[in-house]
Design an enzyme around this catalytic site. Structure first.
Site, mmCIF file in Angstrom:
data_model
loop_
_atom_site.group_PDB
_atom_site.id
_atom_site.type_symbol
_atom_site.label_atom_id
_atom_site.label_comp_id
_atom_site.label_asym_id
_atom_site.label_seq_id
_atom_site.Cartn_x
_atom_site.Cartn_y
_atom_site.Cartn_z
ATOM 1 N N CYS A 54 0.857 -1.179 0.000
ATOM 2 C CA CYS A 54 0.000 0.000 0.000
ATOM 3 C C CYS A 54 0.894 1.231 0.000
ATOM 4 C CB CYS A 54 -0.881 -0.018 1.249
ATOM 5 S SG CYS A 54 -1.999 1.388 1.373
ATOM 6 N N HIS B 39 -8.718 -3.974 -2.355
ATOM 7 C CA HIS B 39 -7.836 -3.134 -1.531
ATOM 8 C C HIS B 39 -8.311 -1.679 -1.540
ATOM 9 C CE1 HIS B 39 -3.649 -1.971 -0.089
ATOM 10 N NE2 HIS B 39 -4.122 -0.818 -0.526
ATOM 11 N N GLU B 40 -8.619 -1.169 -2.740
ATOM 12 C CA GLU B 40 -8.987 0.252 -2.849
ATOM 13 C C GLU B 40 -10.372 0.511 -2.275
ATOM 14 O OE1 GLU B 40 -6.590 2.115 -3.402
ATOM 15 O OE2 GLU B 40 -5.269 0.597 -4.241
ATOM 16 N N HIS C 54 -10.107 0.924 1.351
ATOM 17 C CA HIS C 54 -9.656 2.264 1.762
ATOM 18 C C HIS C 54 -10.854 3.197 1.972
ATOM 19 C CE1 HIS C 54 -5.318 2.523 1.801
ATOM 20 N NE2 HIS C 54 -5.192 1.953 0.605
HETATM 21 NI NI NI Z 1 -3.510 1.108 -0.276
#
Ligand code: NI
Length: 182
Positions: free
Chosen positions: A89, A131-132, A135
């Site tokens: 990340c 993953h995004e 976030h």
């Molecule tokens: Ni990230």
């Protein structure tokens, strides 16, 4: 378009759920442009708006030269298949830990003009979308690790040159559902 500074693990903005985009306006197009430029400058695979301090549900990606963005993403998983492999990340620089994710994902949302789009992703693209989207919910990949891997990640984080003991990063104590279905 402007390269923005990427917020690091320990910054509260990374732990704050982002708001849905309501206005598909010039501001949003500037945000998408800034995300793309910042992601490319950092050689990232993906970048989410909270990582540059903006609490809106937008991310960009560049996976094997497929470049794009998604606004207000919603993930669907067409099957149960999993993958396990290294994940990193830009907000936790230099730390890569094997992370389990779903292998296949359909990410639905909008482009910067408000047109409905969907991304059918497998492998790295699917990992990136998960993953995004995490976030945007204030979730980081270290939260997805089992306790042994998390310990390893925290050890690497504490040894990293960017680590600031005055704003120590917190890994969420009670793990989320592993695959973020909500
Ligand atoms: Ni990230």
């Amino acid at each position: 378009m402007t390269v923005q500074s990427v917020r690091l693990f320990g910054d509260p903005v990374l732990r704050t759920a982002a708001d849905p985009v309501v206005d598909f306006d010039k501001e949003l197009r500037k945000l998408v442009g800034d995300l793309l430029e910042t992601m490319h400058q950092q050689n990232g695979t993906g970048l989410a708006a909270p990582q540059i301090g903006v609490g809106l549900r937008v991310f960009t990606f560049d996976v094997d030269d497929v470049v794009g963005h998604l606004v207000n993403p919603v993930l669907e998983f067409p099957d149960e298949e999993e993958q396990d492999g290294p994940e990193g990340c830009l907000s936790i620089p230099g730390v890569y830990v094997d992370t389990k994710r779903r292998q296949n994902v359909i990410a639905k949302g909008f482009d910067q003009h408000g047109e409905a789009i969907q991304i059918v992703g497998t492998g790295l693209m699917a990992r990136c979308a998960q993953h995004e989207t995490d976030h945007l919910d204030g979730v980081l990949f270290v939260d997805r690790l089992d306790s042994e891997r998390r310990k390893q990640a925290m050890k690497e984080i504490r040894a990293a040159e960017w680590y600031n003991p005055e704003t120590p990063p917190v890994v969420k104590a009670s793990p989320h559902g592993l695959f973020g279905i909500r």
